[in-house]
Design an enzyme around this catalytic site. Structure first.
Site, PDB file in Angstrom:
ATOM      1  N   GLN A   1      13.510   0.222  13.187  1.00 20.18           N
ATOM      2  CA  GLN A   1      14.890   0.403  12.730  1.00 20.18           C
ATOM      3  C   GLN A   1      15.831   0.690  13.903  1.00 20.18           C
ATOM      4  O   GLN A   1      16.985   0.248  13.902  1.00 20.18           O
ATOM      5  CB  GLN A   1      14.972   1.530  11.697  1.00 20.18           C
ATOM      6  CG  GLN A   1      14.296   1.181  10.387  1.00 20.18           C
ATOM      7  CD  GLN A   1      14.879  -0.069   9.767  1.00 20.18           C
ATOM      8  OE1 GLN A   1      16.070  -0.155   9.510  1.00 20.18           O
ATOM      9  NE2 GLN A   1      14.030  -1.073   9.552  1.00 20.18           N
TER      10      GLN A   1
ATOM     11  N   ASN B   1      23.610   7.413  22.852  1.00 17.48           N
ATOM     12  CA  ASN B   1      22.177   7.688  22.819  1.00 17.48           C
ATOM     13  C   ASN B   1      21.634   7.333  21.441  1.00 17.48           C
ATOM     14  O   ASN B   1      22.380   7.259  20.465  1.00 17.48           O
ATOM     15  CB  ASN B   1      21.914   9.174  23.102  1.00 17.48           C
ATOM     16  CG  ASN B   1      20.433   9.490  23.266  1.00 17.48           C
ATOM     17  OD1 ASN B   1      19.666   8.689  23.794  1.00 17.48           O
ATOM     18  ND2 ASN B   1      20.025  10.655  22.803  1.00 17.48           N
TER      19      ASN B   1
ATOM     20  N   GLU C   1      26.158  19.299  24.368  1.00 15.81           N
ATOM     21  CA  GLU C   1      25.104  19.946  23.594  1.00 15.81           C
ATOM     22  C   GLU C   1      24.114  18.891  23.113  1.00 15.81           C
ATOM     23  O   GLU C   1      24.511  17.859  22.556  1.00 15.81           O
ATOM     24  CB  GLU C   1      25.706  20.699  22.401  1.00 15.81           C
ATOM     25  CG  GLU C   1      24.715  21.624  21.742  1.00 15.81           C
ATOM     26  CD  GLU C   1      25.345  22.465  20.646  1.00 15.81           C
ATOM     27  OE1 GLU C   1      24.596  22.902  19.755  1.00 15.81           O
ATOM     28  OE2 GLU C   1      26.563  22.686  20.680  1.00 15.81           O
TER      29      GLU C   1
ATOM     30  N   THR D   1      27.323  14.372  23.815  1.00 18.41           N
ATOM     31  CA  THR D   1      28.154  15.510  24.203  1.00 18.41           C
ATOM     32  C   THR D   1      27.287  16.457  25.026  1.00 18.41           C
ATOM     33  O   THR D   1      26.079  16.243  25.156  1.00 18.41           O
ATOM     34  CB  THR D   1      28.711  16.233  22.959  1.00 18.41           C
ATOM     35  OG1 THR D   1      27.609  16.691  22.163  1.00 18.41           O
ATOM     36  CG2 THR D   1      29.618  15.322  22.140  1.00 18.41           C
TER      37      THR D   1
ATOM     38  N   HIS E   1      18.451   8.692  18.852  1.00 16.53           N
ATOM     39  CA  HIS E   1      17.489   9.782  18.670  1.00 16.53           C
ATOM     40  C   HIS E   1      16.623   9.462  17.455  1.00 16.53           C
ATOM     41  O   HIS E   1      17.153   9.027  16.430  1.00 16.53           O
ATOM     42  CB  HIS E   1      18.233  11.105  18.470  1.00 16.53           C
ATOM     43  CG  HIS E   1      17.308  12.265  18.362  1.00 16.53           C
ATOM     44  ND1 HIS E   1      16.652  12.788  19.451  1.00 16.53           N
ATOM     45  CD2 HIS E   1      16.901  12.977  17.285  1.00 16.53           C
ATOM     46  CE1 HIS E   1      15.885  13.794  19.040  1.00 16.53           C
ATOM     47  NE2 HIS E   1      16.018  13.923  17.743  1.00 16.53           N
TER      48      HIS E   1
END
Length: 193
Positions: A177, A111, A147, A145, A113
């Site tokens: 970026q 992922n 969490e 994960t 973020h």
């Protein structure tokens, strides 16, 4: 062949950056890897049309048609597994995934973020960074994960928060970026497989 399945919910600008990098950097020849499919939980996601125009397989699994998150994730997993993915890449896929789904792809689920994790996990990252008086923001590529936004960090980019920045201006600089570090992190993962 190491298949990559990309999940999107919207325009898929990170998906586009990954597909372009795969083409320009000749991932198929150099890394034995290719983007095999783009899947979305939203039929109207603009990124699907772009992916189709590139000749990529696309599928929609609308989350609204399922009674619970577990049922949706099971259906999504079944569709993804048809492509025998080496990596499953979340590129603006706006769904929190169940622990069972995450465990199924452990070490293969990636992922990006829009913050310097562990700071500002979750939503509204740019607004929160500006409100906190931060001098820097950025983006983080990480393994997923169970969490939220806590998996091992693969790559980060730092972006200064400028005087007068609002969330939209900061978002645009961070996104530029993201388009650099996400393909690079994926290529690095693929080279180790």
């Amino acid at each position: 062949m190491k298949n990559i399945v990309i999940l999107i919910s919207g325009a898929g600008s990170n998906m586009q950056a990954i597909v372009r990098a795969a083409q320009q950097e000749r991932w198929e020849q150099r890394l034995g890897a290719r983007v095999a499919a783009v899947l979305s939980n939203r039929p109207e996601a603009p990124g699907l049309a772009w992916a189709r125009a590139q000749g990529l397989a696309t599928e929609v699994i609308a989350h609204q048609g399922f009674a619970c998150r577990e049922d949706f994730d099971a259906a999504l997993q079944a569709r993804i597994d048809r492509y025998a993915p080496a990596l499953v890449v979340l590129a603006g896929f706006m769904r929190i995934l169940t622990p069972g789904f995450v465990a199924h792809y452990a070490g293969r689920l990636v992922n990006i973020h829009p913050s310097l994790l562990p700071a500002f996990s979750g939503l509204n990252t740019h607004e929160r960074a500006i409100a906190a008086g931060c001098k820097f923001a950025g983006a983080t590529v990480h393994l997923v994960t169970a969490e939220l936004d806590t998996g091992p960090i693969l790559e980060q980019a730092v972006v200064p928060i400028l005087p007068g920045d609002d969330a939209a201006a900061l978002c645009a600089r961070v996104l530029s970026q993201e388009h650099l570090i996400y393909p690079r992190a994926i290529a690095q993962l693929l080279s180790k497989m």
